[in-house]
Enzyme design. Sequence first.
Site, PDB file in Angstrom:
ATOM      1  N   LEU A  54       0.835  -1.197   0.000  1.00 31.27           N
ATOM      2  CA  LEU A  54       0.000   0.000   0.000  1.00 31.27           C
ATOM      3  C   LEU A  54       0.870   1.247   0.000  1.00 31.27           C
ATOM      4  O   LEU A  54       0.542   2.254  -0.638  1.00 31.27           O
ATOM      5  CB  LEU A  54      -0.932   0.004   1.219  1.00 31.27           C
ATOM      6  CG  LEU A  54      -1.842   1.234   1.351  1.00 31.27           C
ATOM      7  CD1 LEU A  54      -2.762   1.354   0.140  1.00 31.27           C
ATOM      8  CD2 LEU A  54      -2.653   1.166   2.633  1.00 31.27           C
ATOM      9  N   TYR A  55       1.973   1.190   0.716  1.00 33.52           N
ATOM     10  CA  TYR A  55       2.904   2.327   0.720  1.00 33.52           C
ATOM     11  C   TYR A  55       3.330   2.659  -0.712  1.00 33.52           C
ATOM     12  O   TYR A  55       3.299   3.818  -1.143  1.00 33.52           O
ATOM     13  CB  TYR A  55       4.122   2.004   1.575  1.00 33.52           C
ATOM     14  CG  TYR A  55       5.242   3.000   1.435  1.00 33.52           C
ATOM     15  CD1 TYR A  55       5.123   4.290   1.941  1.00 33.52           C
ATOM     16  CD2 TYR A  55       6.429   2.655   0.789  1.00 33.52           C
ATOM     17  CE1 TYR A  55       6.153   5.211   1.806  1.00 33.52           C
ATOM     18  CE2 TYR A  55       7.469   3.570   0.659  1.00 33.52           C
ATOM     19  CZ  TYR A  55       7.315   4.837   1.164  1.00 33.52           C
ATOM     20  OH  TYR A  55       8.338   5.753   1.019  1.00 33.52           O
TER      21      TYR A  55
END
Length: 500
Positions: free
Chosen positions: A241-242
Amino acid sequence: MPSLEEELFPSTPGKFKIDRSHAMNRTFHRCFASTSTMFLWALFLIALTASYLSFQSFVDSGSRYFTSSWGGIHWEKQVRTSAQIHRQNGKVVLVTGAAGFVGTHVSLALKKRGDGVVGLDNFNSYYDPSLKKARRALLTSHNVFIVEGDVNDAKLLAKLFDVVAFTHVMHLAAQAGVRYAMENPQSYVHSNIAALVTLLEACKSANPQPAVVWASSSSVYGLNEKVPFSESDRTDKPASLYAATKKAGEAITHTYNHIYGLSITGLRFFTVYGPWGRPDMAYFSFTKNILQGKPITVYRGKNRVDLARDFTYIDDIVKGCVASLDTAGKSTGSGGKKRGAAPYRIYNLGNTSPVTVPTLVAILERNLKMKAKKNILDMPGNGDVPFTHANISLARRELGYKPTTDLPTGLKKFVRWYLSYYGYVPGKVQVHFEEIQLSSDCTIRRDSSSPKGEEGNGRGEKDERDRDSRLRPGPTNPIYDINLVYCSRWIGAPSWVSDN
């Protein structure tokens, strides 16, 4: 016709004669008078309540004006002073995430060469806030003022741009970390996407518009197997997700460049390390655990292949950041309207020499003069990638970027800083501090150390806990000069820490 006397007195002795019509009139008048009075009292109470609320709102507003972390005459003076330029053709730079690892180093570099620098940081608790406050103390000693606030605060940003005409913005504030995204995904959307949009909105509305340089990440290359990673490679397969939020950031910045004429430069950092680093990074936590005799976890990739990273020393990253500011073209918009095409650039900033994690551990062992207790495990599916490798030819050609620090040299500098900051005396005693935050300006540390697991003070003597003493700052303990900014009084600080 009844006489007046008969009208006024009853015919039956001992009783009054009641006129029903007069009684009804009196009751009606009393009721009307009572209702009118109640209505007037109600109006009075409403007016009184409204006045009180207005006064309370005024008091609250005044209180916020004088006690908030930003705003007010003194605050504006600090911002303007920090933004003053001390060299010819200098820049005025807003650095977000200024109390962070990269932000601190970039702010110092800009200030030392004479640029005006104003920092912005929310001092969140993703990792130890006391480290961020120590960085702030370092910046304060170099006359860099950090505004405590969130990039998502549009009113704060508007105020900053009203007080100072920034020529450049170095956007380094972000929610970092690949694995933490599985625990708190909302924080990545809040910090890496929403905050970026809020900042770009402030920049496109500013007059003049600043040029924007911001931190993307090598994580955007995700599951790309082509090496080394080049800026022209596909980045549509993020592994975390980062990485997805950073990829989204690249798309968002391109939109603001296209529509509003903002000059945008994105920098894809490759595993930055060095003094004042982030405690969540592997090299940092490995150092801590090795010194404390705790095991470290070393992950392997598929087929028992060692993970590798393109470790890049902080000084090299700073040179790339500063070069990006110096070569950034001007934004072409004014008041939110585009006047012409503006530059949009993306660069890799890496060392272009990947090193395996076991090699990293071996270098730390040599510098710490201690062996690590290693747990070797297969890499979990938490968003990490097996390797990173930067192609820096574009940055070398257009920015003059040339990294000069190899991993052994950089880790040696990091270990020296770590031992100084946390009070370790190699080969002699391990000092562990429990930090007690008394206020934003005062931190007390309680010594809970015992050399090599034994009770005592390192000289064969029993060490009295809760003993008050002063640490003596000096060249062998430079960090104490910074920590004493917070509080010169320490509990249980062993006198032999500064006797080297």
